[in-house]
Design an enzyme around this catalytic site. Structure first.
Site, PDB file in Angstrom:
ATOM      1  N   HIS A  86      24.045  40.181  53.756  1.00 46.61           N
ATOM      2  CA  HIS A  86      25.036  41.176  53.553  1.00 46.61           C
ATOM      3  C   HIS A  86      24.606  41.960  52.346  1.00 46.61           C
ATOM      4  CE1 HIS A  86      27.856  39.247  50.743  1.00 46.61           C
ATOM      5  NE2 HIS A  86      27.250  38.143  51.344  1.00 46.61           N
ATOM      6  N   ASP A  88      27.029  44.122  51.123  1.00 48.09           N
ATOM      7  CA  ASP A  88      28.239  44.664  50.625  1.00 48.09           C
ATOM      8  C   ASP A  88      28.352  43.355  49.515  1.00 48.09           C
ATOM      9  OD1 ASP A  88      29.045  42.451  52.477  1.00 48.09           O
ATOM     10  OD2 ASP A  88      31.026  43.010  52.299  1.00 48.09           O
ATOM     11  N   ASP A 119      25.345  37.315  45.266  1.00 49.16           N
ATOM     12  CA  ASP A 119      25.918  37.377  46.582  1.00 49.16           C
ATOM     13  C   ASP A 119      26.127  38.684  47.140  1.00 49.16           C
ATOM     14  OD1 ASP A 119      27.892  36.931  48.475  1.00 49.16           O
ATOM     15  OD2 ASP A 119      29.719  36.573  47.200  1.00 49.16           O
ATOM     16  N   GLU A 152      30.702  41.528  54.901  1.00 52.57           N
ATOM     17  CA  GLU A 152      30.813  40.252  54.960  1.00 52.57           C
ATOM     18  C   GLU A 152      31.910  39.648  54.056  1.00 52.57           C
ATOM     19  OE1 GLU A 152      30.422  35.855  53.664  1.00 52.57           O
ATOM     20  OE2 GLU A 152      30.479  37.656  52.245  1.00 52.57           O
ATOM     21  N   GLU A 153      32.152  40.589  52.937  1.00 54.27           N
ATOM     22  CA  GLU A 153      33.229  40.242  51.861  1.00 54.27           C
ATOM     23  C   GLU A 153      34.751  40.604  52.510  1.00 54.27           C
ATOM     24  OE1 GLU A 153      32.606  38.392  49.646  1.00 54.27           O
ATOM     25  OE2 GLU A 153      30.599  38.716  48.773  1.00 54.27           O
ATOM     26  N   HIS A 212      68.616  47.197  38.645  1.00 57.84           N
ATOM     27  CA  HIS A 212      68.545  47.005  37.089  1.00 57.84           C
ATOM     28  C   HIS A 212      69.095  45.393  37.030  1.00 57.84           C
ATOM     29  CE1 HIS A 212      70.537  46.910  33.203  1.00 57.84           C
ATOM     30  NE2 HIS A 212      70.174  47.752  32.829  1.00 57.84           N
ATOM     31  N   THR A 314      63.527  46.062  32.544  1.00 58.50           N
ATOM     32  CA  THR A 314      64.376  44.761  33.067  1.00 58.50           C
ATOM     33  C   THR A 314      64.838  45.229  34.368  1.00 58.50           C
ATOM     34  OG1 THR A 314      66.157  46.189  31.799  1.00 58.50           O
ATOM     35  CG2 THR A 314      65.380  44.284  30.774  1.00 58.50           C
TER      36      THR A 314
END
Lengths: 456, 456
Positions: A86, A88, A119, A152-153, A212, A314
């Site tokens: 691959h 990608d 890879d 592939e990824e 809040h 917050t």
């Protein structure tokens, strides 16, 4: 073969420079803004395969990123090897942790640093150069086909349809993939399988808007807290996964095979030092190699919610998210496991919140046993160029498409990986040792030769 | 006073337009890129106070954002009221949830939508306009001082030093703050106190780099999972906070006062509908109003770690982070509580990870009892303009500086808030009802008048 050796010695530098050029293309399949880079990369792969000597090279569009196909059919009576890889790569984040640009490859201490170095650009490119070696020395012992995809990824989303629609084109006797690791050049190993994958995304919604935390805090469930409680509940005190039925389909590995796998060199002190941790974590009753090889796992790959910027806010947020993936082992099926995990998350969600869980992608686990011709050809090739037979191991990663190759094309897959676990796959500073790159190019032709011989 | 009423009716539209101009300045104190906006906002506040009639107006630089001071000293024998407010606002994220730009105020259905509309530009500006009313009608019954700071939303980091260094300048008989809410215009209420705050950030580090979740998953502790387990452990099954000693200093509110506070109108069905939740969450044994008023809380305000982008990435991250804050009640001290929480998090961290916890900011809780002259003047002012006496309530939010005012200046603080709980403070689409803005301007002069009378 001396001819191979000579040819490779002569073109060594060019081989490396061509890889560096390929690594300069940011072919990140997960990010839509890289779509043009994906097309550019597919075109580069096509050009390199043509130059290497393929007689037919074509880019096939898919609904996602394109597939590059190439072939050299010498003689219909010879066996056919389908090389899969691959082009990608994983997203490069977090960028700030890279020592050099992820798409500006540099060679340092004998290692190529770049996203995709190992890879899988560096690894599939070994096949392109091994192919060139055999073509240019008129010694191709098999028919060869290349299938280099771009998804592939992200789970090979559209490759399944492509394979189903092009069964004749892709017809082969064996699939050969270099997208895994070996223990080291000194202790070569060979994967007998890869784990499957189930990947989901979870969205927990509490109140309908950010609140809040002073005005509402304490009176309304905080989706981050609820998500944390849900995640915390997924492993028990022995780090077993608590989802009912999760282990039901796990094929227990026989004691003899566990003993064989246990022979792989492993030094816990070095492992911990390399990772910088004081203590290891994992499922009780299993060794580290078993935890990453023969056991299924559940990991949180990402989490986010509320205020994550500089300083303090917050807020009691409306939503919290997580990306969760499971590695699967035989005979767990990814679709069934994905459903199991999603149903469990929805079941344990308290009434305070709503939980939406969606599948990302998946793939089934896969094995190529030691006694197969395919495994033996690979083992012999490694023994020839490394001077010692490889240790059989179980790979922890996943190559989702392998199960489909078997069902659609009716052939086994061989995992002839030349990476190292320390290659920082999917991490900053991914690398591939130059020596491993060359060792792969040297070894691959022997696979073809031995496979042709064993198949006769 | 008819003169006040007439003046305000005449200048109504201008009052509102001036506020809208102030809301257009993105004075986000937490973000360093807004430093120039903070200066621009301080200058705008100075200009408005000068126009309103203050005889002395000055911008004081601090190590952080500047403080605006103004005064009108009429007669040394009159009591002096110190009006405190803040011109800084919370970050506007998540931006995509706003219906209009956070710094492009719009008026819709009688509400002003903008970041800071209620918290606190809209509320402190009521005092500027009330002051103008009294000055222009020659009826200022007190000496008046203004202290408008730029760091309230980040814990008033440098105001403490400023107050200590300028005790004479700030000398007053009472501090008056409009930075809280009332129940509604129909059911006016008056805060007898605010909660304290302790805010920390937690960093959990597992392996020294991001790892491939297939290669290492199952064998190395995932910092997201560990952080989730730590967060999950902070509340027990009754939603009590589990940190040993957390409740030690909590002054139990007597049954009689709880009964009094319980009289505030509250409709659980409406409360749930407004928030869009099926079930409420909170500490067992307390009502919603008690949970947000008289009980301390612990909330996760933000969490992040691993891959949070589009698509999927199979990473086992090196780090995970959370922002956690506690609301405190009398007699919890914020410094002690911050230390308690940090120590606890470090104590429960397993050996697999390292935990770094750092304090962001904090403030002590504060009370101004019903029987004080200060509370009574405010109560009478509301009764005059609303036609009914306000219900005394405990505010859930925090105004970190109030405890310091009492210790440094020796005077009580009155919380004369005109916001509503539904104003989306700290959230997207913050708003302030135009009617509440005008009601505040109408009521404030009466506070000064009654306070002057009661002090005689």
């Amino acid at each position: 073969m001396q001819a191979w050796k000579d040819y490779q010695a002569q073109h060594k530098d060019r081989f490396l420079n061509e890889l560096l050029d390929l690594l300069r293309i940011p072919s990140v399949s997960a990010r839509s803004e890289h779509k043009p880079d994906m097309i550019r990369c597919a075109e580069a792969v096509k050009a390199r395969l043509t130059e290497a000597g393929a007689t037919k090279v074509e880019i096939y569009p898919t609904e996602g990123h394109p597939v590059v196909y190439a072939e050299q059919i010498t003689d219909a009576s010879l066996p056919t090897v389908l090389v899969y890889g691959h082009y990608d790569v994983q997203p490069p984040d977090p960028l700030e942790l890279w020592h050099s640009g992820p798409f500006e490859p540099v060679i340092k201490d004998g290692k190529i640093f770049a996203r995709g170095a190992c890879d899988d650009k560096g690894q599939f490119y070994m096949h392109v150069k091994a192919f060139e070696t055999m073509v240019r020395t008129n010694s191709l012992p098999v028919n060869i086909k290349f299938l280099i995809e771009g998804e592939e990824e992200i789970g090979s989303q559209h490759l399944g349809n492509f394979v189903q629609a092009h069964k004749d084109l892709l017809k082969a006797d064996v699939v050969l993939i270099s997208d895994t690791a070996m223990l080291s050049l000194e202790n070569p190993s060979l994967d007998i399988g890869v784990r499957g994958l189930s990947y989901i995304e979870v969205e927990v919604t509490g109140p309908n808007r950010d609140l809040h935390s002073g005005v509402y805090g304490g009176a309304v469930a905080n989706p981050i807290t609820i998500l944390a409680k849900m995640i915390a509940s997924l492993h028990d005190e022995n780090n077993h996964i608590t989802i009912p039925g999760f282990y039901n389909d796990v094929l227990e590995v026989p004691a003899a095979e566990r003993a064989e796998l246990g022979k792989a060199p492993y030094n816990e002190a070095e492992y911990k030092t390399d990772l910088g941790v004081e203590a290891l974590w994992g499922e009780k009753g299993y060794t580290t190699n078993e935890r990453t090889g023969i056991r299924p796992t559940l990991e949180v790959n990402g989490i986010w919610g509320g205020y994550t910027g500089e300083g303090a806010k917050t807020v009691l947020p409306s939503k919290a998210f997580a990306k969760i993936s499971c590695r699967l082992v035989p005979n767990q099926q990814h679709e069934k496991m994905t459903e199991l995990v999603i149903n469990h998350l929805q079941k344990i969600a308290p009434a305070y919140v709503t939980v939406k869980a969606t599948p990302h992608h998946g793939g089934d686990p896969y094995l190529t046993p030691i006694n197969t011709v395919e495994f033996q050809a690979a083992s012999k090739a490694i023994a020839t160029t490394f001077g010692k037979a490889p240790i059989p191991v179980r790979g922890g990663g996943s190559i989702p498409i392998t199960a489909l190759f078997e069902s659609a094309l009716g052939c086994k897959t061989v995992f002839l990986g030349f990476g190292l676990d320390s290659d920082n796959l999917h991490s900053p500073n991914e690398k591939f040792d130059v020596a491993n790159f060359y060792k792969g190019i040297e070894t691959i032709p022997y696979f073809h030769q031995y496979y042709a011989e064993l198949k006769q």
